[in-house]
Design an enzyme around this catalytic site. Structure first.
Site, PDB file in Angstrom:
ATOM      1  N   CYS A  79      44.038  45.217 -19.813  1.00 54.75           N
ATOM      2  CA  CYS A  79      44.542  44.475 -18.655  1.00 54.75           C
ATOM      3  C   CYS A  79      43.400  43.853 -17.853  1.00 54.75           C
ATOM      4  O   CYS A  79      42.740  42.948 -18.338  1.00 54.75           O
ATOM      5  CB  CYS A  79      45.426  45.406 -17.826  1.00 54.75           C
ATOM      6  SG  CYS A  79      46.704  44.485 -17.006  1.00 54.75           S
ATOM      7  N   HIS A 167      49.510  47.420 -21.334  1.00 59.63           N
ATOM      8  CA  HIS A 167      49.091  48.804 -21.090  1.00 59.63           C
ATOM      9  C   HIS A 167      49.463  49.719 -22.253  1.00 59.63           C
ATOM     10  O   HIS A 167      50.572  50.252 -22.289  1.00 59.63           O
ATOM     11  CB  HIS A 167      49.716  49.327 -19.789  1.00 59.63           C
ATOM     12  CG  HIS A 167      49.094  48.724 -18.578  1.00 59.63           C
ATOM     13  ND1 HIS A 167      47.941  49.221 -18.006  1.00 59.63           N
ATOM     14  CD2 HIS A 167      49.429  47.632 -17.855  1.00 59.63           C
ATOM     15  CE1 HIS A 167      47.598  48.475 -16.984  1.00 59.63           C
ATOM     16  NE2 HIS A 167      48.489  47.498 -16.866  1.00 59.63           N
ATOM     17  N   GLU A 169      48.526  52.639 -22.754  1.00 61.65           N
ATOM     18  CA  GLU A 169      48.526  54.056 -22.353  1.00 61.65           C
ATOM     19  C   GLU A 169      49.898  54.536 -21.878  1.00 61.65           C
ATOM     20  O   GLU A 169      50.130  55.737 -21.784  1.00 61.65           O
ATOM     21  CB  GLU A 169      47.465  54.311 -21.276  1.00 61.65           C
ATOM     22  CG  GLU A 169      47.701  53.657 -19.911  1.00 61.65           C
ATOM     23  CD  GLU A 169      47.234  52.199 -19.842  1.00 61.65           C
ATOM     24  OE1 GLU A 169      47.108  51.554 -20.901  1.00 61.65           O
ATOM     25  OE2 GLU A 169      47.016  51.703 -18.719  1.00 61.65           O
TER      26      GLU A 169
END
Ligand code: XMP
Length: 514
Positions: A79, A167, A169
């Site tokens: 990001c 993202h 994660e």
């Protein structure tokens, strides 16, 4: 050598999650502020740049000297991390037409790119950004797009840079873990050897080297973190460690004796101090939560300090600080999420150096380390318990009588949680993050027992599920369980004639009532 991934934190809410994911692939990682790259660390195998609340062109946006690591290690930008690299090397980052937020689907162009190993077509990814990379710098090229975002992923193979504008994660990015693993294992070459056993081995070695023949003191609280910390240090330096365990009189029922027993079994050298009379005397008349906390904090340091000074040649103060405790101090955007409970601190003139061997671990990892060290299961699984103890679970003034009432009610509740085995074989105690009982002592209500009218206090039962205590949900305990506990408490504990269940989550409430 302990291989390590460095995660540079640019202030994103999800930086911690990146750390968790890397650990889930048995790889050690450190999350450091964006501008604190450890230049002299020989164990680094790769670098991940986190997201950020800033835009790259904001004046206060965090910038970093890329020459410290780009070209030396493989780098993954996430990001903002992706945008910052693109921007710094001469690309263009502009506000996105509409904020790109939520689900999208990834089309990747280089099936043989190691970043996409095992990827399916149109894999769902999670976007959350206001800016977008509209032009990549020279030497960089796009390797994936989504419906809205042309440069959803890019690379510069010569510089060993990979980057994604989404993202990976978060769980909503369905192959996010795969992508991170492709980076950490395939690109960076992690041998995936981080385990509790390797942690113990490496840390004991490092502690031996760091502490030599110095004496170390450590405050034990009965909790998992300080107990694991002590056991680890005991293995490294044995008799040079002195633990101090202060009983302020507001621990759980019989806890001091039970925990001391466990410590003896572990071979720890513990100085036990019963200072309850002092704490109760100083708390007399105090009703305000913050005043109570301050008195306890001050008394604790006084008692601990007096004991510590008896160990004349102590050079180190060891603490069981763990990673989530430090998030506030690491939170580089300056927003306070949670105040740091464990940094009390002895008077500066003692000149003690701080030793915090668990500072990179998450709670479940501390527990794994505890088991590896052969600690008893009951100690390893213990729920978190606040430093000021039951004082913050007795609303209003704290007296020895109220502590006894609360200890009795709490003991019934906690033992019942241990004894209730769910269908999957786990106990309710193990299912919840933390549980406790609160004495609502300023409140009295009417009840009837036999033919007698009662006019006594209620207690509130609290149980929450959580990952790290920063947020928490109230635990949905079974009704039959609550019914039995309520019955037992009201029948057995004199002074309590009503039981409530706290159904507040955090935020907006907190876990403790005071
Ligand atoms: P709150 O009430 O802020 O609690 O939601 C978050 C977690 O911290 C624990 N807690 C403390 N731990 N000293 C500690 O060591 C303290 O003063 C303290 N106050 C709260 C609480 O039990 C929960 O796990």
């Amino acid at each position: 050598m302990q291989q390590k991934i460095v995660i540079l934190d640019f202030g994103s809410q999800t930086t911690q999650l990146i750390g968790r994911r890397v650990r889930e692939m048995d790889t050690f990682c450190e999350i450091l502020p964006y501008n604190k790259f450890p230049l002299d660390d020989n164990n680094i195998i790769g670098v991940i740049l986190s997201g950020s609340p800033y835009s790259v062109y904001d004046e206060e946006a965090f910038r970093v000297d890329f020459s410290q690591f780009i070209g030396k290690y493989p780098v993954l930008g996430i990001c903002y991390g992706a945008q910052l690299m693109a921007y710094t090397y001469g690309g263009k980052v502009e506000p996105a037409g509409s904020r790109e937020y939520g689900r999208a689907h990834l089309k990747y162009y280089e099936a043989d790119n190691p970043l996409f190993k095992g990827f399916v077509k149109d894999s769902q990814v999670w976007m959350s950004h206001g800016d977008t990379i509209t032009q990549l710098p020279e030497g960089f090229h796009t390797i994936a797009s989504t419906e809205q975002v042309k440069n959803a992923a890019y690379t510069n193979p010569n510089k060993r840079i990979w980057a994604v504008q989404y993202h990976p994660e978060v769980h909503h990015s369905l192959q996010g873990f795969q992508l991170l693993k492709n980076f950490v294992v395939d690109i960076c070459g992690s041998k995936q050897q981080w385990s509790a056993a390797s942690f113990v081995e490496t840390t004991v070695m490092e502690l031996k080297e760091q502490l030599g023949n110095d004496r170390v003191i450590l405050g034990l609280s009965g909790g998992v973190d300080s107990s694991v910390c002590a056991t680890l240090l005991n293995r490294a330096i044995g008799k040079n460690l002195t633990c101090i365990f202060v009983d302020h009189g507001m621990l759980r029922k019989n806890e001091f004796a039970k925990v001391m027993e466990a410590y003896k079994g572990l071979g720890l050298n513990v100085v036990a101090v019963d200072a309850s009379a002092k704490f109760f005397a100083d708390l007399k008349g105090a009703t305000d939560p913050e005043t109570k906390r301050k008195i306890i904090g001050r008394d604790f340091i006084e008692v601990f300090d007096a004991e510590a000074r008896k160990i004349k040649d102590a050079k180190w103060l060891a603490q069981g600080t763990i990673y989530p405790d430090r998030i506030e101090s690491l939170n580089i955007t300056g927003k306070v999420i949670k105040s740091h409970h464990n940094v009390g601190g002895l008077p500066e003139e003692m000149h003690l150096q701080l030793c915090e061997p668990l500072k990179w671990l998450f709670k479940d990892e501390v527990r794994r380390v505890g088991r590896q060290l052969g600690m008893p299961e009951r100690l390893v699984k213990r729920h978190p318990f606040p430093g000021p103890g039951l004082a913050v679970r007795i609303l209003g003034e704290v007296t020895p009588d109220k502590v006894r009432v609360l200890q009795d009610a709490d003991d019934i509740y906690i033992e019942a949680l241990h004894n209730y085995v769910c269908d999957d074989g786990e106990t309710l105690y193990d299912k919840v993050w933390q549980a406790g009982t609160v004495l609502l002592s300023p409140v009295k209500s009417v009840g009837v027992m036999g033919d007698e009218r009662t006019y006594e206090n209620p207690v509130a039962l609290r149980a929450v599920t959580s990952m790290d205590a920063m947020t928490a949900d109230w635990a949905h305990l079974p009704y039959d369980f609550l019914a039995k506990v309520s019955n037992d408490i009201i029948n057995k504990v004199k002074g309590v004639n009503r039981v409530c269940y706290d159904i507040s989550s955090k935020p907006p409430s907190t876990i403790e009532w005071e």
